[in-house]
Write a protein that holds these residues in place. Sequence first.
Motif, PDB file in Angstrom:
ATOM      1  N   ASN A 181       5.594   3.677  -9.170  1.00 63.14           N
ATOM      2  CA  ASN A 181       6.485   2.847  -8.140  1.00 63.14           C
ATOM      3  C   ASN A 181       5.497   1.978  -7.452  1.00 63.14           C
ATOM      4  OD1 ASN A 181       8.901   4.299  -8.811  1.00 63.14           O
ATOM      5  ND2 ASN A 181       8.114   6.216  -7.531  1.00 63.14           N
ATOM      6  N   LEU A 182       5.933   0.525  -6.945  1.00 65.45           N
ATOM      7  CA  LEU A 182       5.139  -0.168  -6.111  1.00 65.45           C
ATOM      8  C   LEU A 182       5.688  -0.219  -4.969  1.00 65.45           C
ATOM      9  CD1 LEU A 182       4.975  -3.007  -8.726  1.00 65.45           C
ATOM     10  CD2 LEU A 182       3.354  -1.323  -8.360  1.00 65.45           C
ATOM     11  N   TYR A 183       4.815  -0.497  -3.849  1.00 63.88           N
ATOM     12  CA  TYR A 183       5.000  -0.307  -2.337  1.00 63.88           C
ATOM     13  C   TYR A 183       4.759  -1.786  -1.994  1.00 63.88           C
ATOM     14  CZ  TYR A 183       6.062   4.411  -3.409  1.00 63.88           C
ATOM     15  OH  TYR A 183       6.506   5.586  -3.646  1.00 63.88           O
ATOM     16  N   TRP A 184       5.502  -2.296  -1.169  1.00 68.89           N
ATOM     17  CA  TRP A 184       5.451  -3.984  -0.482  1.00 68.89           C
ATOM     18  C   TRP A 184       5.630  -3.898   0.954  1.00 68.89           C
ATOM     19  CZ3 TRP A 184       4.184  -7.546  -4.061  1.00 68.89           C
ATOM     20  CH2 TRP A 184       4.572  -7.251  -5.214  1.00 68.89           C
ATOM     21  N   GLU A 185       4.906  -4.738   1.463  1.00 66.09           N
ATOM     22  CA  GLU A 185       4.841  -4.864   2.972  1.00 66.09           C
ATOM     23  C   GLU A 185       4.925  -6.469   3.339  1.00 66.09           C
ATOM     24  OE1 GLU A 185       2.820  -2.961   6.758  1.00 66.09           O
ATOM     25  OE2 GLU A 185       1.533  -3.530   5.135  1.00 66.09           O
ATOM     26  N   ALA A 186       6.014  -6.960   4.271  1.00 64.48           N
ATOM     27  CA  ALA A 186       5.815  -8.347   4.771  1.00 64.48           C
ATOM     28  C   ALA A 186       5.943  -8.402   6.128  1.00 64.48           C
ATOM     29  CB  ALA A 186       7.015  -8.982   3.983  1.00 64.48           C
ATOM     30  N   ALA A 187       5.598  -9.481   6.593  1.00 65.81           N
ATOM     31  CA  ALA A 187       6.156  -9.559   8.254  1.00 65.81           C
ATOM     32  C   ALA A 187       7.503  -9.647   8.419  1.00 65.81           C
ATOM     33  CB  ALA A 187       5.571 -11.005   8.629  1.00 65.81           C
ATOM     34  N   SER A 188       7.641  -9.216   9.719  1.00 68.63           N
ATOM     35  CA  SER A 188       9.113  -9.121  10.224  1.00 68.63           C
ATOM     36  C   SER A 188       9.849 -10.465  10.296  1.00 68.63           C
ATOM     37  CB  SER A 188       9.270  -8.253  11.367  1.00 68.63           C
ATOM     38  OG  SER A 188      10.472  -8.505  11.987  1.00 68.63           O
ATOM     39  N   ARG A 189      10.817 -10.678   9.947  1.00 71.18           N
ATOM     40  CA  ARG A 189      11.520 -11.828  10.306  1.00 71.18           C
ATOM     41  C   ARG A 189      12.253 -12.017  11.726  1.00 71.18           C
ATOM     42  NH1 ARG A 189      15.255 -12.500   5.043  1.00 71.18           N
ATOM     43  NH2 ARG A 189      13.960 -10.925   4.026  1.00 71.18           N
ATOM     44  N   ARG A 190      12.270 -10.881  12.499  1.00 68.46           N
ATOM     45  CA  ARG A 190      12.736 -11.129  13.834  1.00 68.46           C
ATOM     46  C   ARG A 190      11.808 -11.715  14.771  1.00 68.46           C
ATOM     47  NH1 ARG A 190      14.530  -4.676  14.099  1.00 68.46           N
ATOM     48  NH2 ARG A 190      15.862  -4.746  12.183  1.00 68.46           N
ATOM     49  N   PRO A 191      12.451 -12.445  15.615  1.00 74.35           N
ATOM     50  CA  PRO A 191      11.444 -13.109  16.552  1.00 74.35           C
ATOM     51  C   PRO A 191      10.462 -12.159  17.428  1.00 74.35           C
ATOM     52  CG  PRO A 191      13.758 -13.652  16.988  1.00 74.35           C
ATOM     53  CD  PRO A 191      13.609 -12.710  15.903  1.00 74.35           C
ATOM     54  N   ALA A 192      11.037 -11.079  17.796  1.00 75.01           N
ATOM     55  CA  ALA A 192      10.163  -9.986  18.601  1.00 75.01           C
ATOM     56  C   ALA A 192       9.701  -8.751  17.538  1.00 75.01           C
ATOM     57  CB  ALA A 192      10.844  -9.513  19.499  1.00 75.01           C
ATOM     58  N   GLY A 193       9.595  -9.235  16.304  1.00 77.37           N
ATOM     59  CA  GLY A 193       9.508  -8.049  15.176  1.00 77.37           C
ATOM     60  C   GLY A 193       8.042  -7.619  15.096  1.00 77.37           C
ATOM     61  N   ASP A 194       7.876  -6.395  15.966  1.00 74.15           N
ATOM     62  CA  ASP A 194       6.496  -5.977  15.817  1.00 74.15           C
ATOM     63  C   ASP A 194       6.188  -4.873  14.531  1.00 74.15           C
ATOM     64  OD1 ASP A 194       8.557  -3.945  16.685  1.00 74.15           O
ATOM     65  OD2 ASP A 194       7.282  -2.893  18.102  1.00 74.15           O
ATOM     66  N   LEU A 195       7.511  -4.416  14.007  1.00 74.23           N
ATOM     67  CA  LEU A 195       7.042  -3.608  12.725  1.00 74.23           C
ATOM     68  C   LEU A 195       7.309  -4.476  11.411  1.00 74.23           C
ATOM     69  CD1 LEU A 195       9.341  -0.582  13.585  1.00 74.23           C
ATOM     70  CD2 LEU A 195       6.995  -0.935  13.755  1.00 74.23           C
ATOM     71  N   THR A 196       6.690  -4.322  10.662  1.00 74.34           N
ATOM     72  CA  THR A 196       6.572  -5.036   9.312  1.00 74.34           C
ATOM     73  C   THR A 196       7.755  -4.378   8.644  1.00 74.34           C
ATOM     74  OG1 THR A 196       4.930  -3.429   8.092  1.00 74.34           O
ATOM     75  CG2 THR A 196       4.216  -5.459   9.142  1.00 74.34           C
ATOM     76  N   ARG A 197       8.470  -5.500   7.524  1.00 77.94           N
ATOM     77  CA  ARG A 197       9.089  -5.004   6.598  1.00 77.94           C
ATOM     78  C   ARG A 197       8.504  -4.107   5.409  1.00 77.94           C
ATOM     79  NH1 ARG A 197      10.806  -9.497   4.483  1.00 77.94           N
ATOM     80  NH2 ARG A 197      12.198  -8.219   3.171  1.00 77.94           N
ATOM     81  N   ARG A 198       8.913  -3.189   5.001  1.00 80.32           N
ATOM     82  CA  ARG A 198       8.328  -2.196   4.035  1.00 80.32           C
ATOM     83  C   ARG A 198       9.374  -1.926   3.113  1.00 80.32           C
ATOM     84  NH1 ARG A 198       4.032   1.599   7.597  1.00 80.32           N
ATOM     85  NH2 ARG A 198       2.930  -0.114   7.969  1.00 80.32           N
ATOM     86  N   TRP A 199       9.063  -1.811   1.769  1.00 83.73           N
ATOM     87  CA  TRP A 199      10.354  -1.368   0.802  1.00 83.73           C
ATOM     88  C   TRP A 199       9.285  -1.064  -0.707  1.00 83.73           C
ATOM     89  CZ3 TRP A 199       8.716  -6.425   1.940  1.00 83.73           C
ATOM     90  CH2 TRP A 199       8.387  -7.351   0.795  1.00 83.73           C
ATOM     91  N   ILE A 200      10.151  -0.565  -1.394  1.00 88.90           N
ATOM     92  CA  ILE A 200       9.824   0.098  -2.612  1.00 88.90           C
ATOM     93  C   ILE A 200      10.351  -0.626  -3.949  1.00 88.90           C
ATOM     94  CG2 ILE A 200      11.711   1.763  -2.680  1.00 88.90           C
ATOM     95  CD1 ILE A 200       9.453   3.672  -4.146  1.00 88.90           C
ATOM     96  N   GLU A 201       9.597  -0.664  -5.042  1.00 89.87           N
ATOM     97  CA  GLU A 201      10.195  -1.404  -6.209  1.00 89.87           C
ATOM     98  C   GLU A 201       9.641  -0.081  -7.469  1.00 89.87           C
ATOM     99  OE1 GLU A 201       8.755  -4.532  -9.334  1.00 89.87           O
ATOM    100  OE2 GLU A 201       8.762  -5.302  -7.128  1.00 89.87           O
TER     101      GLU A 201
END
Length: 73
Positions: free
Chosen positions: A18-38
């Motif tokens: 399984n691959l795990y991905w991370e990207a910057a938040s799209r929210r203006p005050a987004g302090d948490l990154t977006r994380r997901w699994i493939e």
Amino acid sequence: MTQPWREGRLAGQDLDGNLYWEAASRRPAGDLTRRWIEYADGRADPARFDADRLPVQWLAWLRHTRGDAPTIE
């Protein structure tokens, strides 16, 4: 079809492939990154998320209770 969630960086891979991905938040005050699994088996439906089949270290990372992605060591 564009897939904006693919704009992240590869954070790692578990022993099941399984691959795990991370990207910057799209929210203006987004302090948490977006994380997901493939998943290695190719399923793409987020509704089929199965936490019981994921390593606990990666699950903690996905839920932001662990800051750094796990390593093989």
